[in-house]
Enzyme design. Structure first.
Site, PDB file in Angstrom:
ATOM      1  N   SER A  22      27.755  16.956 118.609  1.00 26.49           N
ATOM      2  CA  SER A  22      28.715  16.329 117.322  1.00 26.49           C
ATOM      3  C   SER A  22      27.756  16.023 116.466  1.00 26.49           C
ATOM      4  O   SER A  22      26.837  15.474 116.639  1.00 26.49           O
ATOM      5  CB  SER A  22      29.666  14.879 117.933  1.00 26.49           C
ATOM      6  OG  SER A  22      30.058  14.380 116.587  1.00 26.49           O
ATOM      7  N   LYS A  68      27.797  12.880 122.058  1.00 20.99           N
ATOM      8  CA  LYS A  68      28.983  13.964 122.398  1.00 20.99           C
ATOM      9  C   LYS A  68      28.189  15.313 123.035  1.00 20.99           C
ATOM     10  O   LYS A  68      27.227  15.857 122.493  1.00 20.99           O
ATOM     11  CB  LYS A  68      29.706  14.437 121.295  1.00 20.99           C
ATOM     12  CG  LYS A  68      30.682  13.370 120.999  1.00 20.99           C
ATOM     13  CD  LYS A  68      31.569  12.875 122.080  1.00 20.99           C
ATOM     14  CE  LYS A  68      32.633  13.767 122.099  1.00 20.99           C
ATOM     15  NZ  LYS A  68      33.616  14.079 121.116  1.00 20.99           N
ATOM     16  N   HIS A  91      50.967  17.657 138.963  1.00 27.16           N
ATOM     17  CA  HIS A  91      51.470  16.736 137.650  1.00 27.16           C
ATOM     18  C   HIS A  91      50.209  16.052 137.177  1.00 27.16           C
ATOM     19  O   HIS A  91      50.461  15.253 136.364  1.00 27.16           O
ATOM     20  CB  HIS A  91      52.638  15.927 138.187  1.00 27.16           C
ATOM     21  CG  HIS A  91      53.590  16.542 138.993  1.00 27.16           C
ATOM     22  ND1 HIS A  91      54.805  17.073 138.413  1.00 27.16           N
ATOM     23  CD2 HIS A  91      53.472  16.730 140.103  1.00 27.16           C
ATOM     24  CE1 HIS A  91      55.675  17.330 139.269  1.00 27.16           C
ATOM     25  NE2 HIS A  91      54.845  17.504 140.349  1.00 27.16           N
ATOM     26  N   GLU A 119      36.690  25.632 125.079  1.00 30.33           N
ATOM     27  CA  GLU A 119      37.784  25.165 124.100  1.00 30.33           C
ATOM     28  C   GLU A 119      38.207  26.577 123.549  1.00 30.33           C
ATOM     29  O   GLU A 119      39.315  26.695 123.228  1.00 30.33           O
ATOM     30  CB  GLU A 119      37.260  23.995 123.130  1.00 30.33           C
ATOM     31  CG  GLU A 119      37.273  22.656 124.096  1.00 30.33           C
ATOM     32  CD  GLU A 119      36.741  21.547 123.020  1.00 30.33           C
ATOM     33  OE1 GLU A 119      37.655  20.678 122.952  1.00 30.33           O
ATOM     34  OE2 GLU A 119      35.745  21.660 122.447  1.00 30.33           O
TER      35      GLU A 119
END
Ligand code: ARG
Length: 458
Positions: free
Chosen positions: A278, A284, A157, A291
């Site tokens: 980024s 970043k 979970h 992704e």
């Protein structure tokens, strides 16, 4: 351009817009090499059965051989004004051998040709996909081998559950991929069937040698029903279904890696080559490759869906709708193959941050189950043990203390069975080492699994 179906129609060229709308050449050009090979075998069979003279056969074969080379090196320039790859190849041969090429299409329909070509394509790609999976599994096993001493929280979970060795998680991926390989094999075994000789729907009145064609093309069997042969697309659905599951698996692995790499978890680092920065935020390091693997799984799942929708109300047997089955198939194959290859490379760049993982393991609630099982070993019924440890956890939360902060005298107020040695359980190494069951996260067992897989994948 000579149409494959002149005769009944006036000689006038096909309307440009209609041709452009109906043509599949842009997509089925992928099938060129299979169609060329099948044409060659078809010609050999027709000659063997007396429908093409020896000399004509030799001429046709040499033209098809020459075309096969052009297809292979990419130098074949076909006109875009063909309906499909089958017509383009027929027309190529007709241009070179106007008379005898007219015999090449004897007892042959594009309805069966297209199925046979796609079956050959699927056979090749299933084998390729199997190899790509093995290559990826090998990288995973070597990552597991390097990281068997790293323990991190296991999650259920997405909450900290119990300590596990990182390798155990990595080997879970190996198992998952092995099942994919099995499914590919299953799909392959069912699609390995030659349909040539089925004609457009009803077979042929000519005495053809179907076995000869099947054997020469490397198929294991010939189809038993000519109607089924030209209308069946189950094998495409099966292949794309297996690919969808592979894509979902790769997406889930990606998600794990993304999560574990972000500062909130911080358990691992992905090689900079597989990340981007980024344009705005200088700090970043984004896991874009992972992704995109996660994101592109949507395309494969959609491909499967579009195949189901395409087929669901089609009457038997062949319908032109079926032309649309190739795009979802080819695109899924290309995408999943690229994903497997890049994943295998990316995995090589993963490094673990043992210290951050250890820090997370200082959350002592993660040892709650170990304490419950300790009590079970001392004769306490599991349900009672569960309650006892639950009460300790509640006490710790209420008082904002750690389990190790509680004195043994106080612990005994929760259960008389708790002794000094209970504190030893609050440790990641003893937690994993204490695991006994086959398939558990005990590092000794995980090492055995790694050794087993190393041998198996060699
Ligand atoms: N291009 C077609 C397809 O991919 C094959 C031709 C089917 N036959 C026909 N008579 N239109 O399905």
């Amino acid at each position: 351009m000579a149409k494959l179906w002149g005769g009944r129609f006036s000689d006038k060229e096909m309307d440009e817009t209609v041709l452009e709308f109906t043509s599949s050449l842009g997509v089925d050009k992928v099938l060129a090499k299979y169609d060329c090979l099948s044409s060659k075998v078809h010609v050999e069979m027709l000659a063997k059965c007396g429908f093409i003279p020896q000399e004509g056969k030799d001429q046709l074969i040499s033209v098809l051989d020459e075309l096969a080379l052009k297809i292979e090196d990419g130098s074949w320039e076909y006109s875009p004004k063909h309906e499909d790859i089958h017509s383009a190849i027929q027309s190529y041969v007709e241009e070179k051998l106007p008379v005898v090429a007219k015999k090449m299409h004897t007892a042959r329909s594009r309805n069966e040709q297209v199925v046979n070509d796609v079956r050959l394509y699927c056979k090749e790609k299933c084998e390729l996909m199997g190899k790509l999976i093995v290559a990826f599994q090998k990288e995973l096993v070597s990552l597991a081998e390097k990281t068997v001493d790293v323990i991190l929280p296991g999650y259920t979970h997405l909450n900290r559950a119990q300590p596990v060795v990182f390798s155990h998680l990595v080997m879970a991926y190996v198992e998952m991929l092995e099942r994919d390989k099995g499914r590919l094999k299953g799909a392959l075994s069912r699609l390995d069937v030659c349909v040539m000789g089925s004609g457009a729907i009803a077979g042929s009145a000519l005495e053809l040698d179907r076995e000869f064609v099947s054997k020469k093309l490397g198929f294991s069997d010939i189809s038993a029903n000519s109607i089924d042969a030209v209308s069946d697309r189950d094998f495409i659905v099966e292949v794309v279904s297996v690919l969808s599951l592979i894509a979902v698996h790769l997406s889930r692995i990606s998600e794990d890696m993304i999560l574990y790499s972000i500062p909130e978890f911080g358990f691992l680092e992905i090689g900079a080559d597989y990340c981007t920065g980024s344009s705005l935020m200088p700090q970043k390091k984004n896991p874009d490759v992972l992704e995109l693997i996660r994101g592109r799984s949507a395309q494969v799942i959609s491909a499967l869906n579009s195949l189901f929708v395409l087929l669901k109300a089609l009457p038997h047997s062949y319908n032109r709708d079926m032309q649309e089955d190739k795009k979802p198939l080819f695109e899924s194959v290309e995408l999943v193959a690229a994903e497997l290859a890049i994943m295998a490379d990316l995995v090589k760049t993963i490094s673990l941050k043992k210290e951050t993982a250890l820090k997370a393991l200082q959350d002592e609630f993660i040892y709650a189950t170990d304490i419950a099982e300790y009590l079970v070993r001392k004769g306490v019924a599991f349900k009672n043990a569960h309650d006892i440890v639950g009460n300790i956890v509640k006490h710790c939360s209420d008082e904002d203390v750690k389990i190790s902060d509680i004195s043994i005298a106080k612990l005994k107020t929760f259960s008389e069975q708790l002794e000094e040695d209970v504190y030893e359980l609050l440790d990641p190494v003893s937690s994993v080492n204490n695991k006994k069951t086959v398939g558990s996260t005990n590092p000794e067992l995980v090492k055995k699994e790694i050794a087993k897989w190393k041998k198996k994948l060699r």
